[in-house]
Write an enzyme that holds these catalytic residues in place. Structure first.
Site, PDB file in Angstrom:
ATOM      1  N   ASP A 110       3.126  -3.643  -0.933  1.00 56.75           N
ATOM      2  CA  ASP A 110       2.456  -2.592  -0.972  1.00 56.75           C
ATOM      3  C   ASP A 110       2.494  -2.380  -2.184  1.00 56.75           C
ATOM      4  O   ASP A 110       2.136  -1.541  -3.144  1.00 56.75           O
ATOM      5  CB  ASP A 110       3.296  -1.634  -0.454  1.00 56.75           C
ATOM      6  CG  ASP A 110       2.495  -1.385   0.914  1.00 56.75           C
ATOM      7  OD1 ASP A 110       2.571  -2.273   2.221  1.00 56.75           O
ATOM      8  OD2 ASP A 110       3.588  -0.857   1.420  1.00 56.75           O
TER       9      ASP A 110
ATOM     10  N   HIS B 193       6.357  -1.537   2.258  1.00 52.89           N
ATOM     11  CA  HIS B 193       6.506  -2.679   2.407  1.00 52.89           C
ATOM     12  C   HIS B 193       6.613  -3.747   0.873  1.00 52.89           C
ATOM     13  O   HIS B 193       5.733  -3.517   0.029  1.00 52.89           O
ATOM     14  CB  HIS B 193       5.353  -3.666   3.198  1.00 52.89           C
ATOM     15  CG  HIS B 193       4.813  -2.378   4.236  1.00 52.89           C
ATOM     16  ND1 HIS B 193       3.731  -1.994   4.536  1.00 52.89           N
ATOM     17  CD2 HIS B 193       4.568  -3.571   5.872  1.00 52.89           C
ATOM     18  CE1 HIS B 193       3.579  -1.877   5.758  1.00 52.89           C
ATOM     19  NE2 HIS B 193       3.967  -3.021   6.484  1.00 52.89           N
TER      20      HIS B 193
END
Ligand code: XUL
Ligand code: CO
Length: 443
Positions: A104, A101
């Site tokens: 992340d 993501h």
């Protein structure tokens, strides 16, 4: 930086008799099964969120995971160290691909412009590490569920400015995915749903979600991104009801909004079981619509009811998954992404390896077993035989839409129509066991 995982050099195939916990007993990347190397059938990916960012906290307890390479800050230098540790992990665990993501790999900053700049800087580092290691991006995605602005959804938010922010965030995440040569881009609508219908306009929400996806389809062609767009169904958690409930629901939504063929499915095992389906059911529903795109490989604990995201260590389950994958001709843009985390008690860095090794061996076994089932042919022959009456004149006319109630009445009105042939489920289960457990797949 010192090595993050100094206790292992490289996990390699050592065969089924190996007692080395840092070896593969079944995954032999270059071994050819059904005309293709295992690595190309399985297209394994590690996910950044669980592998690098999950400290293993739960709603009742603090994080337990030991991550000596991470200083716990959002500093750029820490983001880069973390990325280095991840590439060391991919290399040492013999995993060819990864998924992430946006948030992340780089933190959310004050404005989207600042967040984008930070993401670009970290992505540049990823590009260098990918170039040096040959590791590939399976798919990227945007985190549209963690920040408080997304508390009532992103593409389905009742607030148009939140919707616009989500679109802008997806735009940039798709761009970064494209830059890194991703094979796909995922939409998981964690908060695209509701907890009460007193405060949600469901048809309006669904219309908005379709608009976001259509804009993503348009942006994909503007970018020249050749990867696939995937939706990942899940029935609930964190929403009480999530709009992308399961494969059939998502396919109906895509058909209704003219998105079928433009977006396919990324199916996750533990999401299937939360929807009270078998993973095999979800895969076959998607495959029948030509929409089986990719797989998030994990498993749950049936008597728990949470999305426990365990490593997929069940050989029989992996075999059933690979039967469907082989039946569809294999992955094109998709792969097997380990959307899985360790148990909270498995806090040592070593356990990251053991989880992935166990999952990779289960799927390598599953691949060999599924190929053996296809070669054996008894189960598919029994299935064909069970439907053989449909291959006659009457069956063909019905299937092609040429029959009427009057004609069918004439065909049976003077006959004594008895029961169909036995389903023989137990015999088929025994055959399945014989091929999978007693056969060549074990070796
Ligand atoms: C959550 C989940 C996500 C998606 C990507 O249950 O599976 O991690 O895979 O957003
Ligand atoms: Co997932």
């Amino acid at each position: 930086m010192p090595a993050a995982f100094p206790f292992v050099e490289r996990v390699r195939f050592e065969g089924p008799e190996s007692r080395n916990p840092f070896s593969f007993r079944h995954y032999d990347p270059d071994a050819v099964v059904d005309g293709k190397p295992m690595r190309d059938h399985l297209r394994f990916a590690a996910c950044y969120w669980h592998t690098m960012r999950n400290g293993l906290g739960d709603p009742f307890g603090m994080p337990t995971a030991l991550m000596p390479w991470d200083d716990g800050t959002d500093a750029l230098s820490n983001c880069l160290h973390r990325a280095d540790a991840f590439f060391e992990f991919l290399e040492k665990c013999s995993i060819d691909r990864f998924c992430f993501h946006d948030r992340d790999i780089a933190p959310e900053m004050g404005t989207l412009r600042e967040s984008n700049a930070m993401l670009d800087r970290v992505a540049e580092h990823f590009a260098q590490r990918m170039q040096a290691s040959g590791k590939k991006l399976l798919w990227g995605t945007a985190c549209l569920f963690a920040h408080p602005r997304y508390m009532a959804g992103a593409g389905t938010s009742p607030d148009v400015r939140v919707f616009a922010h989500a679109c802008a965030q997806v735009k940039h995440a798709m761009e970064v995915t494209h830059r890194l040569g991703g094979d796909g881009y995922v939409f998981w609508g964690g908060r695209e749903g509701y907890s009460s219908l007193l405060n949600r306009d469901m048809p309006r929400d669904l219309g908005h979600m379709a608009r976001l996806l259509q804009m993503a389809v348009d942006w994909k062609s503007e970018l020249g991104f050749r990867g696939a767009l995937f939706i990942e169904p899940k029935p609930r958690e964190p929403s009480v009801h999530q709009y992308d409930f399961d494969s059939a629901t998502v396919l109906g939504f895509l058909r209704e909004h003219g998105l079928i063929g433009k977006v396919t499915l990324n199916i996750e095992t533990n999401h299937a079981t939360l929807a009270a389906h078998d993973m095999e059911h979800e895969l076959r529903v998607a495959a029948a619509a030509g929409a089986l795109g990719s797989i998030d490989a994990n498993m749950g604990t049936p008597n728990c009811g949470w999305d426990t995201d365990q490593y997929p260590t069940d050989y029989a389950l992996a075999t059933r998954v690979m039967e469907v994958v082989l039946a569809t001709g294999g992955f094109t843009n998709g792969g097997l992404n380990f959307d899985a985390k360790r148990r909270r008690e498995s806090w040592r860095p070593e356990d990251l390896f053991h989880g992935h090794i166990a999952g990779m061996d289960a799927f390598a076994f599953g691949l060999k077993a599924a190929a053996a089932l296809r070669a054996d042919g008894r189960i598919s022959a029994a299935l064909r035989a069970r439907y053989s009456s449909w291959d006659g004149d009457l069956g063909r006319r019905i299937e092609q839409g040429g029959a009427s109630f009057n004609e069918l009445e004439r065909a049976v009105i003077d006959e004594q129509v008895g029961p169909p042939a036995s389903g023989a489920q137990e015999r088929l289960e025994d055959t399945w066991n014989a091929v999978v457990w007693d056969g060549r797949a074990r070796r």
